[in-house]
Each structure stands twice: as C-alpha cells, then as structure tokens.
Design a protein around this motif. Structure first.
Motif, mmCIF file in Angstrom:
data_model
loop_
_atom_site.group_PDB
_atom_site.id
_atom_site.type_symbol
_atom_site.label_atom_id
_atom_site.label_comp_id
_atom_site.label_asym_id
_atom_site.label_seq_id
_atom_site.Cartn_x
_atom_site.Cartn_y
_atom_site.Cartn_z
ATOM 1 N N ILE A 1 -30.051 20.055 34.809
ATOM 2 C CA ILE A 1 -31.054 19.282 35.346
ATOM 3 C C ILE A 1 -31.075 17.886 34.996
ATOM 4 N N TYR A 2 -31.160 17.864 33.842
ATOM 5 C CA TYR A 2 -31.095 16.434 33.125
ATOM 6 C C TYR A 2 -29.855 15.724 33.472
ATOM 7 N N MET A 3 -28.887 16.289 33.342
ATOM 8 C CA MET A 3 -27.474 15.728 33.776
ATOM 9 C C MET A 3 -27.452 15.176 34.945
ATOM 10 N N VAL A 4 -28.088 15.989 36.074
ATOM 11 C CA VAL A 4 -28.373 15.389 37.485
ATOM 12 C C VAL A 4 -29.338 14.079 37.527
ATOM 13 N N ILE A 5 -30.284 14.358 36.857
ATOM 14 C CA ILE A 5 -31.535 13.499 36.598
ATOM 15 C C ILE A 5 -30.959 11.982 36.013
ATOM 16 N N SER A 6 -30.078 12.063 35.149
ATOM 17 C CA SER A 6 -29.367 10.903 34.551
ATOM 18 C C SER A 6 -28.645 10.173 35.485
ATOM 19 N N SER A 7 -27.908 10.836 36.363
ATOM 20 C CA SER A 7 -26.878 10.272 37.498
ATOM 21 C C SER A 7 -27.852 9.171 38.332
ATOM 22 N N LEU A 8 -29.040 9.354 38.234
ATOM 23 C CA LEU A 8 -29.887 8.435 39.099
ATOM 24 C C LEU A 8 -29.704 6.850 38.436
ATOM 25 N N GLY A 9 -29.454 6.846 37.045
ATOM 26 C CA GLY A 9 -29.107 5.473 36.652
ATOM 27 C C GLY A 9 -27.992 4.759 37.371
ATOM 28 N N LEU B 1 -28.291 6.876 29.811
ATOM 29 C CA LEU B 1 -27.650 7.202 28.341
ATOM 30 C C LEU B 1 -28.749 8.155 27.923
ATOM 31 N N HIS B 2 -30.024 7.821 28.101
ATOM 32 C CA HIS B 2 -31.037 8.752 27.300
ATOM 33 C C HIS B 2 -30.983 10.301 27.722
ATOM 34 N N PHE B 3 -30.986 10.175 29.261
ATOM 35 C CA PHE B 3 -30.842 11.725 29.599
ATOM 36 C C PHE B 3 -29.420 12.297 29.554
ATOM 37 N N GLN B 4 -28.496 11.500 29.492
ATOM 38 C CA GLN B 4 -27.360 12.047 29.139
ATOM 39 C C GLN B 4 -27.346 12.669 27.587
ATOM 40 N N TYR B 5 -27.652 11.635 26.662
ATOM 41 C CA TYR B 5 -27.401 12.203 25.257
ATOM 42 C C TYR B 5 -28.722 13.161 24.814
ATOM 43 N N ASN B 6 -29.754 13.026 25.400
ATOM 44 C CA ASN B 6 -30.727 13.713 24.649
ATOM 45 C C ASN B 6 -31.062 14.976 25.765
ATOM 46 N N GLY B 7 -31.137 14.696 27.026
ATOM 47 C CA GLY B 7 -31.295 15.751 27.934
ATOM 48 C C GLY B 7 -30.134 16.746 28.139
ATOM 49 N N TRP B 8 -28.920 16.428 28.858
ATOM 50 C CA TRP B 8 -27.900 17.197 29.232
ATOM 51 C C TRP B 8 -27.104 17.479 27.771
ATOM 52 N N MET B 9 -26.535 16.711 26.920
ATOM 53 C CA MET B 9 -25.784 16.899 25.801
ATOM 54 C C MET B 9 -26.435 17.824 24.865
ATOM 55 N N ILE B 10 -27.314 17.288 24.267
ATOM 56 C CA ILE B 10 -27.972 18.099 23.048
ATOM 57 C C ILE B 10 -28.646 19.220 23.530
ATOM 58 N N LEU B 11 -29.222 19.289 24.700
ATOM 59 C CA LEU B 11 -29.981 20.245 25.156
ATOM 60 C C LEU B 11 -28.981 21.676 25.539
ATOM 61 N N ALA B 12 -27.720 21.114 26.157
ATOM 62 C CA ALA B 12 -26.485 22.045 26.325
ATOM 63 C C ALA B 12 -26.265 22.639 24.902
ATOM 64 N N LEU B 13 -25.910 21.944 24.119
ATOM 65 C CA LEU B 13 -25.541 22.308 22.831
ATOM 66 C C LEU B 13 -26.568 23.359 22.185
ATOM 67 N N LEU B 14 -27.790 23.131 22.327
ATOM 68 C CA LEU B 14 -28.782 24.015 21.780
ATOM 69 C C LEU B 14 -28.658 25.403 22.461
ATOM 70 N N GLY B 15 -28.367 25.155 23.779
ATOM 71 C CA GLY B 15 -28.376 26.557 24.530
ATOM 72 C C GLY B 15 -27.201 27.039 24.299
ATOM 73 N N LEU B 16 -26.025 26.812 23.885
ATOM 74 C CA LEU B 16 -24.755 27.386 23.453
ATOM 75 C C LEU B 16 -25.124 28.030 22.240
ATOM 76 N N PHE B 17 -25.792 27.075 21.160
ATOM 77 C CA PHE B 17 -26.126 27.829 19.925
ATOM 78 C C PHE B 17 -27.019 29.156 19.962
ATOM 79 N N LEU B 18 -28.015 29.010 20.935
ATOM 80 C CA LEU B 18 -29.046 29.827 21.073
ATOM 81 C C LEU B 18 -28.051 31.485 21.768
ATOM 82 N N PHE B 19 -27.237 30.836 22.565
ATOM 83 C CA PHE B 19 -26.369 32.111 23.114
ATOM 84 C C PHE B 19 -25.530 32.802 21.925
#
Length: 408
Positions: free
Chosen positions: A144-152, A178-196
């Motif tokens: 969702i953050y990745m889609v939101i970031s594309s508004l930029g 950049l903010h929602f790409q780095y902190n929303g999409w990328m880091i949160l996706a990495l955390l989701g994969l780690f929790l998986f």
C-alpha cells in the motif's frame, strides 16, 4: 515456477545493482576525469535503476516466493516480471541520455502501471495458509505504501508544468516518493519477510504485542514524512508531528528487538547470515538516532542545507539497511548466496564511502579542512562496492547452491 527461476530473477536484480553501482562510480569520477556526459541525467539513471531495478525486482521476487500460491499465479507473474524488465531497460537507456524527457517518462510511467498490476496480482493469489501471517500483514501494508509513494512521480509533471521545478512542491514531491519508498515499501516489506521466516520456525508473537508493533510502525512511517518538510521552516506543529513519528519508530524497533533478541539463535543461521542480520540491526539503530536528531530545528536545518549529509543518510538506508537486509533474506532462503569474501569487499566499500561522505558534510558544518585527495579516495572506495557485487554474481553463476524447499 521452479526455484531456479527465482534464482535467475534475483540474478537479474543483482545485475541491476551492479549497473547502478557502475553509474555511481562514473559520477564519482566525473570531476576527476572530466567525463563528457550530463551529470544530472546519469544521476536519474543511477537512482531509478538502483531503486526499481535492484530493490523492487528483488523484493517482488522474494514476496512471490514466500507468500503466493504458485500453481495459480506463476504464468501471470512471469508476464509481469518480463513487462517490468522491458520498462527498466527502457529507463536504463533513456534516463542517462536525456533525463526527464519523452522516452524516460513513458517507460517510468509504464513501470508504475506494471507495479500496480503486481500489487493486484499479489493480493489475488496469496496462499490461504498464510492468510493469518503477521509477516503478510506487514507486506500488505508495504505494498500500500508503494502505491502511495507513486503519488509523488504522478504530481511531478503537473508541478513542472504549472509552478516549475524550482518550487518547494517539486522537492517535496520527490521527498514524498523517496520517504514512502524507503521507509514504507522497502523496509516494511523486509520486516514482513523477516517475520515470515520467524513464523516458519514456529516462533510466535502474541496478538497484543504485534498490534502494538504494527500500529507504532505505521504511525512512525506516516509521521516521519514530516522530517522531509522541516527544511521549509514550517510551523511548530510540523516539528511535533515529525517528533511523534521518530519516537513511534524508535518504540516500534525497540519492541521488535525485545521480541527477537533472545530467540535469534533458533533461526539456525550461519555465521555469514548472523553477520548480515547484525549489520542490519546496527544500521537501523543508527538510522533511527539520525531521525531523532533531525527533529530538532538546528539539525533539520543542517541536514537540509548540507547536501553530503542527506546523501550519506540516503546511502546508509539504501546500501546499508535495505541492501544488506536483502542479502540476508536471499542467503537465508538459499536463493542467492553471499560469501564472506564478497561481503567484506562490499562492506569495506560501504563503510569507507560513508565515512568520507559524512566527513565532508561535517567539515562543511564545522569548517574543517577536507581530507587531501578526498574526491579520488571516494571514487576508489566506491570501486570496492563494485568488486563485492561482482564477486557475488560470479560466485553464484559458477556454483550450484543447494536450495530450500519452496515455503509454499
């Protein structure tokens, strides 16, 4: 889709990383060797291939590998993958030569559209056995953050045609992306994969603890965007919101650390994987401290006016937290191996370049003299990153690594 296909897709992602690093090296040598190219155009190519070629391709490959029902989704996923490659190659051969112009805008727009198709495809094909996964909840939020970031990027065209690229809104649109790409999409996706991965070993997180972690993470991601607006000298409330975001992010990662610190050994990690994960934990800690500092008006003004501090922070996040986090997951899932030798070259280049970039920024702040030969040293140390990435690719091409069973 067989495990071999996932490996080949991650090879493609790593090739993009290498290409982005080579473009970055050309930028480092620009002033030294007097290259005859448009510096800004190559910066655009470097950043797009790094973010969209390396990180996007690697993350979407890992997300498909971990969470989706393969028999239903493989054919469509392959089409999406190759459409994505067409847009990336188009950007690679347009941005460095023309900057933001007809062809680069067409290919970057097509990339955004294909990324929306991927999000829809992911949502439709989640394996039912993971529907209660806490890692999946983080991944869904990340998408969702990745889609939101594309508004930029979508607003950039309107801003350029109306109030021009010199307005504060142009810069804010880029920072929003950049903010929602780095902190929303990328880091949160990495955390989701780690929790998986965490969940696959039967390591559980209570519902109450996860809700607290998830809410504080999302509050942190949303409100730390206001850190990117403080250079405009806004009202007191913007600093307050930015502070709430930075504290929420600190609380979220402190909460996560309390959950995992005594049970990391249960993941059965190799020494290399432990080193990669500890590197990420240390770098995330540094990132959070820097975010807390920039809530203060003095430091936010300093970060906004001294470009090297901004570049150092972005590289800390991208080359450090995000890229090393991806290295850990690719190696842990046995889809792409990271050897000690290749990682040492990469890490040496990363640390030395970060020291020089931050020193240059601090020197501008404190009026110190620059290190003699700093520009040449920065270019040479950047070469070490390329050496490390090259070793990673060559070692994985030459050696057939044993693979995990497909988690789905």
């Amino acid at each position: 889709m067989k495990d071999k296909s996932y490996r080949s897709h991650l090879h493609v992602a790593m090739v993009y990383f290498l290409v982005a690093a080579i473009l970055g090296l050309l930028l480092r040598f620009y002033a030294i060797l007097g290259f005859n190219f448009n510096y800004k155009f190559v910066v655009h190519g470097h950043s797009h291939i790094a973010l969209l070629g390396w990180v996007y391709v690697a993350l979407t490959t890992l997300l498909h590998f971990c969470f989706l029902e393969k028999k239903k989704s493989n054919r469509t996923y392959k089409r999406i993958f190759w459409c994505t490659q067409a847009t990336l190659v188009g950007m690679l051969f347009s941005f460095p030569f023309q900057g933001y112009a007809l062809f680069s805008i067409v290919f970057s727009t097509l990339f955004l559209i294909v990324s929306y198709v991927y999000v829809h495809h992911f949502w439709k094909n989640i394996d039912p056995k993971y529907k209660h996964s806490k890692g999946l909840k983080c991944v869904k939020a990340a998408l969702i953050y990745m889609v939101i970031s594309s508004l930029g990027p979508w607003t950039l065209g309107a801003i350029m045609n109306s109030i021009g690229p010199n307005s504060i809104w142009y810069r804010l649109a880029i920072y929003f992306y950049l903010h929602f790409q780095y902190n929303g999409w990328m880091i949160l996706a990495l955390l989701g994969l780690f929790l998986f991965v965490w969940e696959q070993y039967g390591l559980k997180i209570s519902k109450k603890t996860f809700v607290r972690l998830f809410l504080s993470l999302n509050v942190g991601i949303t409100f730390t965007f206001f850190l990117s607006t403080l250079w405009t000298n806004p009202s007191f409330w913007y600093y307050t919101l930015a502070g709430i975001g930075a504290i929420a992010q600190l609380y979220a990662f402190a909460c996560l650390w309390r959950i995992i610190k005594h049970r990391l050994s249960e993941l059965s990690m190799s020494k290399m994987q432990s080193s990669l994960l500890m590197s990420v934990i240390i770098l995330v800690s540094i990132k959070i401290v820097l975010q807390l500092l920039t809530v203060l008006p003095y430091f936010s003004n300093m970060a906004a006016t001294i470009l090297d501090l901004t570049i150092g922070y972005l590289h800390l996040t991208f080359l450090g937290v995000i890229s090393i986090g991806l290295f850990f997951l690719m190696d842990y899932l046995k889809l792409f191996r990271i050897s000690q030798k290749s990682y040492l070259w990469y890490m040496l280049g990363f640390i030395l370049t970060e020291i020089l970039i931050f020193y240059k920024g601090l020197a501008a702040w404190q009026h110190w003299s620059l290190i003699k030969g700093q520009t040449i040293a920065l270019a040479v140390f950047s070469l070490l990153i390329i050496v490390g990435l090259s070793f990673m690719l060559v070692q994985n091409w030459r050696k057939s690594w044993p693979l995990h069973n497909d988690p789905a």
